[in-house]
Design an enzyme around this catalytic site. Structure first.
Site, PDB file in Angstrom:
ATOM      1  N   ARG A 185     -10.525  28.537  23.182  1.00  0.00           N
ATOM      2  CA  ARG A 185      -9.790  29.596  24.039  1.00  0.00           C
ATOM      3  C   ARG A 185      -9.855  30.858  23.441  1.00  0.00           C
ATOM      4  O   ARG A 185      -9.702  31.115  22.169  1.00  0.00           O
ATOM      5  CB  ARG A 185      -8.496  29.220  23.974  1.00  0.00           C
ATOM      6  CG  ARG A 185      -7.355  30.072  24.989  1.00  0.00           C
ATOM      7  CD  ARG A 185      -6.206  29.639  25.022  1.00  0.00           C
ATOM      8  NE  ARG A 185      -5.997  28.299  25.516  1.00  0.00           N
ATOM      9  CZ  ARG A 185      -5.739  27.105  24.776  1.00  0.00           C
ATOM     10  NH1 ARG A 185      -4.974  27.702  23.448  1.00  0.00           N
ATOM     11  NH2 ARG A 185      -5.591  26.086  24.919  1.00  0.00           N
ATOM     12  N   CYS A 235      -4.447  21.172  19.022  1.00  0.00           N
ATOM     13  CA  CYS A 235      -4.882  22.274  19.466  1.00  0.00           C
ATOM     14  C   CYS A 235      -4.871  23.246  18.007  1.00  0.00           C
ATOM     15  O   CYS A 235      -3.857  23.157  17.471  1.00  0.00           O
ATOM     16  CB  CYS A 235      -3.968  22.795  20.581  1.00  0.00           C
ATOM     17  SG  CYS A 235      -4.306  24.776  20.992  1.00  0.00           S
ATOM     18  N   CYS A 274      12.020  33.684  11.947  1.00  0.00           N
ATOM     19  CA  CYS A 274      11.439  32.814  11.288  1.00  0.00           C
ATOM     20  C   CYS A 274      11.354  33.029   9.814  1.00  0.00           C
ATOM     21  O   CYS A 274      10.903  34.151   9.266  1.00  0.00           O
ATOM     22  CB  CYS A 274       9.881  32.575  11.762  1.00  0.00           C
ATOM     23  SG  CYS A 274       9.067  31.556  10.959  1.00  0.00           S
ATOM     24  N   CYS A 302       4.212  35.049   7.206  1.00  0.00           N
ATOM     25  CA  CYS A 302       2.889  35.007   7.756  1.00  0.00           C
ATOM     26  C   CYS A 302       2.660  36.577   8.150  1.00  0.00           C
ATOM     27  O   CYS A 302       3.343  37.227   8.981  1.00  0.00           O
ATOM     28  CB  CYS A 302       2.777  34.229   9.165  1.00  0.00           C
ATOM     29  SG  CYS A 302       3.445  32.640   8.819  1.00  0.00           S
ATOM     30  N   CYS A 329       2.007  21.624  26.051  1.00  0.00           N
ATOM     31  CA  CYS A 329       1.836  21.818  24.819  1.00  0.00           C
ATOM     32  C   CYS A 329       2.751  22.622  23.979  1.00  0.00           C
ATOM     33  O   CYS A 329       3.734  23.078  24.615  1.00  0.00           O
ATOM     34  CB  CYS A 329       0.320  22.990  24.741  1.00  0.00           C
ATOM     35  SG  CYS A 329      -0.074  23.299  22.872  1.00  0.00           S
ATOM     36  N   CYS A 359       2.584  38.049  11.746  1.00  0.00           N
ATOM     37  CA  CYS A 359       3.336  37.832  12.932  1.00  0.00           C
ATOM     38  C   CYS A 359       4.711  38.608  12.952  1.00  0.00           C
ATOM     39  O   CYS A 359       5.732  38.733  11.945  1.00  0.00           O
ATOM     40  CB  CYS A 359       3.800  36.477  12.443  1.00  0.00           C
ATOM     41  SG  CYS A 359       4.944  35.714  13.911  1.00  0.00           S
ATOM     42  N   CYS A 378       2.293  26.231  27.567  1.00  0.00           N
ATOM     43  CA  CYS A 378       2.286  26.145  25.818  1.00  0.00           C
ATOM     44  C   CYS A 378       3.623  26.658  25.487  1.00  0.00           C
ATOM     45  O   CYS A 378       3.970  27.958  25.745  1.00  0.00           O
ATOM     46  CB  CYS A 378       1.220  26.562  25.201  1.00  0.00           C
ATOM     47  SG  CYS A 378       1.371  26.464  23.355  1.00  0.00           S
TER      48      CYS A 378
HETATM   49  N1  SAM Z   1       5.784  28.830  14.061  1.00  0.00           N
HETATM   50  C1  SAM Z   1       4.889  28.064  14.219  1.00  0.00           C
HETATM   51  C2  SAM Z   1       3.445  28.308  13.593  1.00  0.00           C
HETATM   52  O1  SAM Z   1       3.216  29.334  12.955  1.00  0.00           O
HETATM   53  O2  SAM Z   1       2.860  27.380  13.542  1.00  0.00           O
HETATM   54  C3  SAM Z   1       4.295  28.432  15.887  1.00  0.00           C
HETATM   55  C4  SAM Z   1       4.346  29.755  16.387  1.00  0.00           C
HETATM   56  S1  SAM Z   1       3.232  30.922  15.691  1.00  0.00           S
HETATM   57  C5  SAM Z   1       3.686  32.205  16.373  1.00  0.00           C
HETATM   58  C6  SAM Z   1       1.638  30.383  16.532  1.00  0.00           C
HETATM   59  C7  SAM Z   1       0.519  31.056  15.982  1.00  0.00           C
HETATM   60  O3  SAM Z   1       0.390  32.364  16.541  1.00  0.00           O
HETATM   61  C8  SAM Z   1       0.089  31.246  14.658  1.00  0.00           C
HETATM   62  O4  SAM Z   1      -0.507  30.042  13.898  1.00  0.00           O
HETATM   63  C9  SAM Z   1      -0.870  32.443  14.785  1.00  0.00           C
HETATM   64  O5  SAM Z   1      -2.258  31.770  14.987  1.00  0.00           O
HETATM   65  C10 SAM Z   1      -0.392  32.934  16.217  1.00  0.00           C
HETATM   66  N2  SAM Z   1      -0.156  34.499  15.955  1.00  0.00           N
HETATM   67  C11 SAM Z   1       0.931  34.919  15.474  1.00  0.00           C
HETATM   68  N3  SAM Z   1       1.029  36.331  15.499  1.00  0.00           N
HETATM   69  C12 SAM Z   1      -0.099  36.760  15.689  1.00  0.00           C
HETATM   70  C13 SAM Z   1      -0.794  37.970  15.967  1.00  0.00           C
HETATM   71  N4  SAM Z   1      -0.063  39.091  15.636  1.00  0.00           N
HETATM   72  N5  SAM Z   1      -1.966  38.055  16.520  1.00  0.00           N
HETATM   73  C14 SAM Z   1      -2.729  36.993  16.682  1.00  0.00           C
HETATM   74  N6  SAM Z   1      -2.108  35.622  16.567  1.00  0.00           N
HETATM   75  C15 SAM Z   1      -1.018  35.502  16.191  1.00  0.00           C
HETATM   76  C1  DTB Z   2      -2.178  30.588  19.309  1.00  0.00           C
HETATM   77  O1  DTB Z   2      -3.081  30.222  18.860  1.00  0.00           O
HETATM   78  N1  DTB Z   2      -1.985  31.641  19.788  1.00  0.00           N
HETATM   79  C2  DTB Z   2      -0.763  31.634  20.571  1.00  0.00           C
HETATM   80  C3  DTB Z   2      -0.467  30.385  20.642  1.00  0.00           C
HETATM   81  N2  DTB Z   2      -1.470  29.628  19.690  1.00  0.00           N
HETATM   82  C4  DTB Z   2       1.093  29.970  20.285  1.00  0.00           C
HETATM   83  C5  DTB Z   2       0.022  32.765  19.967  1.00  0.00           C
HETATM   84  C6  DTB Z   2      -0.301  34.234  19.963  1.00  0.00           C
HETATM   85  C7  DTB Z   2       0.915  35.156  19.455  1.00  0.00           C
HETATM   86  C8  DTB Z   2       0.579  36.479  19.565  1.00  0.00           C
HETATM   87  C9  DTB Z   2       1.551  37.306  18.903  1.00  0.00           C
HETATM   88  C10 DTB Z   2       2.845  37.137  19.766  1.00  0.00           C
HETATM   89  O2  DTB Z   2       2.567  37.549  21.026  1.00  0.00           O
HETATM   90  O3  DTB Z   2       3.954  37.256  19.216  1.00  0.00           O
HETATM   91 FE1  SF4 Z   3       6.986  31.962  11.838  1.00  0.00          FE
HETATM   92 FE2  SF4 Z   3       5.408  33.486  13.153  1.00  0.00          FE
HETATM   93 FE3  SF4 Z   3       4.601  32.252  10.826  1.00  0.00          FE
HETATM   94 FE4  SF4 Z   3       4.917  30.861  13.003  1.00  0.00          FE
HETATM   95  S1  SF4 Z   3       3.307  32.442  12.588  1.00  0.00           S
HETATM   96  S2  SF4 Z   3       5.490  30.187  11.060  1.00  0.00           S
HETATM   97  S3  SF4 Z   3       6.703  32.204  13.983  1.00  0.00           S
HETATM   98  S4  SF4 Z   3       6.117  33.704  10.774  1.00  0.00           S
END
Ligand code: SAM
Ligand code: DTB
Ligand code: SF4
Length: 347
Positions: free
Chosen positions: A288, A216, A81, A85, A156, A88, A125
């Site tokens: 959640r 959501c 990606c 963030c 979702c 992430c 989801c």
């Molecule tokens: N790329 C899309 C976005 O960011 O909207 C969808 C996938 S992204 C992985 C979805 C959500 O996962 C993020 O908005 C964040 O809230 C959650 N997330 C990602 N990494 C995480 C982490 N290490 N701990 C907790 N939540 C995480």
């Molecule tokens: C949300 O609020 N949490 C989920 C889902 N929506 C997509 C993702 C959590 C991701 C946690 C880190 C990972 O497993 O990569």
């Molecule tokens: Fe990309 Fe992760 Fe950010 Fe979603 S949370 S936009 S997957 S870097």
């Protein structure tokens, strides 16, 4: 005023009533409370037992307090990606060992959904590590949504920022919810993400709401934000008009290689407080208890249910990181006398 066509922070007292699982046209016009950050901070600062009492009272007024939703996650497009963030593991900016993959095919997704259903999930989801899907990506995900809906599960997906028309394509495929988190308070956002801004998130939420897809939307706590900033996040969520039908509260999962890998631990009771305040301010939402349960004790999770959480991510994996085993979760819920199902708020 037709607030089903807006999703800006609320500025008036009379807004469309929040009615999960009903079409926007079915929402009636009654008051939705507007929350100030100071009011939410005052809730966060209540004596713990008082906060639990208020949250339980609100929860019981709107839901069967024993019912918990099981939502299973599947990463349908992993890694690579372009966003940065800081939490992430799927960002190209950080070396986390997550390999980039292609979008999964319909058959594999259908099998995963059937497996989730057989294990007791009611919601499925799909997450994709895109900044924003291209038109052809949305068309392909629409086919995945149809496959999930064919299993009888709620569908979702979370694909990043949507362009005009994308939400309608997903809606027509049967999508129930679109997940797009605000993630943190506006004044902390830039400390965590630099490749987009808070307003970009709000714009996508408007598109989702306008298409009649349920929202959501939640956030992450434990990223080094202050209590005031946690109040700021909850205020943004609660003042969306209407507030989201589903609110994931994630605890940061610290992943090696990300900038937040060595973030000091948040007091677990502060996480419980955040859940309680989400419940009080968004009484009819499914709140959640989301990412982060793998490093949470059973006792803290139990307190989250007392604080009004009525949904969890269920299945051994979140997107790329581990989640408790399904059996472990079912045992915990049984020990707590909780039932699994489909929480629907009383009107
Ligand atoms: N790329 C899309 C976005 O960011 O909207 C969808 C996938 S992204 C992985 C979805 C959500 O996962 C993020 O908005 C964040 O809230 C959650 N997330 C990602 N990494 C995480 C982490 N290490 N701990 C907790 N939540 C995480
Ligand atoms: C949300 O609020 N949490 C989920 C889902 N929506 C997509 C993702 C959590 C991701 C946690 C880190 C990972 O497993 O990569
Ligand atoms: Fe990309 Fe992760 Fe950010 Fe979603 S949370 S936009 S997957 S870097």
């Amino acid at each position: 005023m037709n607030t089903s066509s807006t999703l800006a922070p609320a500025t008036e007292q009379t807004l469309h009533f929040h009615a999960p699982h009903k079409s926007p046209a079915a929402r009636s016009t009654v008051a939705q409370r507007v929350w100030t950050v100071a009011e939410i901070q005052a809730l966060l600062e209540l004596p713990f037992s008082e906060l639990m009492y208020q949250a339980q009272t609100v929860h019981r007024a709107h839901f069967d307090p024993q019912l918990v939703e099981l939502a299973t996650l599947l990463s349908v497009k992993t890694g690579g990606c372009p966003e940065d963030c800081g939490y992430c593991p799927q960002s190209v900016h950080f070396d986390t060992g997550v390999e980039a993959g292609k979008l999964m095919g319909v058959d594999a997704v259908r099998s995963a959904a059937l497996e989730a259903k057989a294990a007791g999930a009611t919601r499925f989801c799909m997450g994709a590590a895109w900044r924003a899907p291209k038109d052809r990506d949305v068309e392909a995900v629409a086919e995945l949504v149809k496959a999930v809906k064919g299993t009888g599960l709620e569908a979702c997906c979370t694909l990043g920022m949507l362009a005009e028309g994308h939400a309608e394509i997903l809606r027509d495929a049967g999508l129930d919810y679109y997940n797009h988190n605000l993630d943190s308070a506006p004044d902390f956002y830039g400390d965590v993400i630099t490749t987009r801004d808070f307003q970009d998130r709000l714009d996508t939420l408007v598109r989702v709401r306008n298409a009649g897809v349920s929202v959501c939307c939640g956030g992450i706590v434990g990223m080094g934000e202050s209590r005031l900033q946690r109040a700021g996040l909850i205020a943004e969520l609660a003042n969306l008009a209407p507030y989201p039908e589903s609110v994931p509260i994630n605890h940061l999962v610290k992943v090696e290689g990300t900038p937040l890998a060595n973030q000091p631990d948040l007091d677990p009771l502060e996480f419980v407080r955040t859940i309680a305040v989400a419940r009080i301010t968004m009484p009819k939402a499914r709140v959640r208890l989301s990412a982060g349960r793998q490093s949470m004790s059973d006792a803290v999770q139990a307190l989250c249910f007392v604080a009004g959480a009525n949904s969890i991510f269920y299945g051994e994996k979140l997107l790329t990181t581990p989640n408790p085993q399904g059996n472990t979760d079912l045992e915990l819920l049984a020990r707590l006398g909780l039932k699994t199902g489909h929480p629907v708020p009383r009107d």
